[in-house]
Structure formats: structure tokens, C-alpha cells
Design a protein around this motif. Sequence first.
Motif, PDB file in Angstrom:
ATOM      1  N   PRO A  54       0.827  -1.209   0.000  1.00 50.63           N
ATOM      2  CA  PRO A  54       0.000   0.000   0.000  1.00 50.63           C
ATOM      3  C   PRO A  54       0.865   1.265   0.000  1.00 50.63           C
ATOM      4  N   LYS A  55       0.413   2.267  -0.727  1.00 52.34           N
ATOM      5  CA  LYS A  55       1.178   3.508  -0.867  1.00 52.34           C
ATOM      6  C   LYS A  55       1.330   4.250   0.456  1.00 52.34           C
ATOM      7  N   ASP A  56       0.502   3.928   1.443  1.00 51.13           N
ATOM      8  CA  ASP A  56       0.602   4.610   2.746  1.00 51.13           C
ATOM      9  C   ASP A  56       1.335   3.767   3.796  1.00 51.13           C
ATOM     10  N   ARG A  57       1.900   2.641   3.394  1.00 52.71           N
ATOM     11  CA  ARG A  57       2.659   1.790   4.330  1.00 52.71           C
ATOM     12  C   ARG A  57       3.886   2.557   4.827  1.00 52.71           C
ATOM     13  N   ARG A  58       4.163   2.452   6.114  1.00 53.26           N
ATOM     14  CA  ARG A  58       5.343   3.107   6.674  1.00 53.26           C
ATOM     15  C   ARG A  58       6.593   2.384   6.187  1.00 53.26           C
ATOM     16  N   ILE A  59       7.461   3.134   5.518  1.00 51.72           N
ATOM     17  CA  ILE A  59       8.687   2.583   4.952  1.00 51.72           C
ATOM     18  C   ILE A  59       9.856   3.431   5.442  1.00 51.72           C
ATOM     19  N   VAL A  60      10.896   2.768   5.940  1.00 49.16           N
ATOM     20  CA  VAL A  60      12.117   3.454   6.358  1.00 49.16           C
ATOM     21  C   VAL A  60      13.233   2.971   5.455  1.00 49.16           C
ATOM     22  N   SER A  70      18.400   8.786   0.759  1.00 50.86           N
ATOM     23  CA  SER A  70      17.587   9.981   0.471  1.00 50.86           C
ATOM     24  C   SER A  70      17.201  10.010  -1.003  1.00 50.86           C
ATOM     25  N   GLU A  71      18.089   9.539  -1.875  1.00 47.84           N
ATOM     26  CA  GLU A  71      17.756   9.473  -3.297  1.00 47.84           C
ATOM     27  C   GLU A  71      16.597   8.502  -3.535  1.00 47.84           C
ATOM     28  N   LEU A  72      16.644   7.332  -2.905  1.00 46.23           N
ATOM     29  CA  LEU A  72      15.557   6.373  -3.081  1.00 46.23           C
ATOM     30  C   LEU A  72      14.271   6.915  -2.462  1.00 46.23           C
ATOM     31  N   ALA A  73      14.346   7.532  -1.304  1.00 48.98           N
ATOM     32  CA  ALA A  73      13.154   8.091  -0.670  1.00 48.98           C
ATOM     33  C   ALA A  73      12.467   9.087  -1.597  1.00 48.98           C
ATOM     34  N   THR A  74      13.244   9.933  -2.228  1.00 43.38           N
ATOM     35  CA  THR A  74      12.686  10.912  -3.163  1.00 43.38           C
ATOM     36  C   THR A  74      11.984  10.216  -4.324  1.00 43.38           C
ATOM     37  N   LYS A  75      12.622   9.187  -4.881  1.00 39.66           N
ATOM     38  CA  LYS A  75      12.017   8.459  -5.996  1.00 39.66           C
ATOM     39  C   LYS A  75      10.720   7.773  -5.576  1.00 39.66           C
ATOM     40  N   LEU A  76      10.697   7.216  -4.366  1.00 37.56           N
ATOM     41  CA  LEU A  76       9.484   6.551  -3.893  1.00 37.56           C
ATOM     42  C   LEU A  76       8.356   7.553  -3.679  1.00 37.56           C
ATOM     43  N   MET A  77       8.679   8.731  -3.172  1.00 34.35           N
ATOM     44  CA  MET A  77       7.650   9.763  -3.006  1.00 34.35           C
ATOM     45  C   MET A  77       7.103  10.191  -4.369  1.00 34.35           C
ATOM     46  N   GLN A  79       6.750   8.321  -6.793  1.00 37.43           N
ATOM     47  CA  GLN A  79       5.898   7.218  -7.247  1.00 37.43           C
ATOM     48  C   GLN A  79       4.596   7.136  -6.462  1.00 37.43           C
ATOM     49  N   GLY A  80       4.397   8.056  -5.521  1.00 30.33           N
ATOM     50  CA  GLY A  80       3.137   8.107  -4.794  1.00 30.33           C
ATOM     51  C   GLY A  80       3.147   7.520  -3.402  1.00 30.33           C
ATOM     52  N   PHE A  81       4.293   7.019  -2.932  1.00 34.02           N
ATOM     53  CA  PHE A  81       4.357   6.527  -1.557  1.00 34.02           C
ATOM     54  C   PHE A  81       4.323   7.738  -0.624  1.00 34.02           C
ATOM     55  N   THR A  82       3.508   7.655   0.410  1.00 32.08           N
ATOM     56  CA  THR A  82       3.246   8.835   1.250  1.00 32.08           C
ATOM     57  C   THR A  82       3.800   8.756   2.665  1.00 32.08           C
ATOM     58  N   ASN A  83       4.368   7.617   3.035  1.00 35.59           N
ATOM     59  CA  ASN A  83       4.830   7.442   4.412  1.00 35.59           C
ATOM     60  C   ASN A  83       6.283   6.958   4.409  1.00 35.59           C
TER      61      ASN A  83
END
Length: 133
Positions: A54-60, A70-77, A79-83
Motif C-alpha cells: 500500500p502507498k501509505d505503508r510506513r517505509i524506512v 535519500s535518493e531512493l526516498a525521493t524516488k518513492l515519493m 511514485q506516490g508513496f506517502t509514508n
Amino acid sequence: PTDTLNVWLEEKTADDRPLLLDVRTTEEFEVSHLEEAVLTPFEKEAAEVLAGVPKDRRIVVYCSVGYRSSELATKLMQQGFTNIHNLEGSLFTWANEGRPIYRDGQMVEEVHPYDSVWGKLLKAPLRWKKPEE
């Protein structure tokens, strides 16, 4: 922050705990990583792991010091991931604080230093040394 992640990792069910993505290389991951972390050194591997998540799953996400994650976090955001959370100070800070790291399911006290420059951010006793061949 590492304190926040520590609290999240104590959640009772796996669904409540964050999904941990380790953005380092296979060699770095094999030395040590956070318990239950999934190796995702490239965006392709992350996409495979996150298929159906789910796009709202907490991911660290984390790496050695925070740049690659930080580069991957930006790419995931994008793509619509919100958490999405980038572990502040990443694995080096986590280990320097004496928090648990693992290899093959066993707690260890070594971290891959990435290289001789960045490795100086790790406390000396934690710095893994490549075995002589």
C-alpha cells in the motif's frame, strides 16, 4: 531519528512495524544490517519489493550515512508513496549508538565502512575490515 525507529520496531505486529529498505550494496548488507531489512540497492529491487505494498505503508530507507537512501526516498515519493522516512544518520548513527545490527540472524558488532573516508564516521571498533585474501 533513530529513537523514533527504535520505538516503531517494537510494534507488536509486522504490519505495524515499518518496512525497512537497505539501500547499500550486497557486500555492505552481508556484513551487517537492521533486523528484518530488505536489500534494495537499486530502484529496480525496491520496485520488486514494493509491488503490491500500500502507498501509505510506513517505509524506512537507510544506507551508510543517508545519501543513497535519500535518493531512493525521493524516488518513492515521486511514485506516490506517502509514508517514507529516511533514517537520520542511517546505519552508521544507529550502530554508533550501540543499537542492534545483524548478520545471518545473529547480532554482530561490525559495519561495512563504505570506504576509508566515510568509514571515519563509524566508531573504530565497529569498522569491519575486509579479510585478507
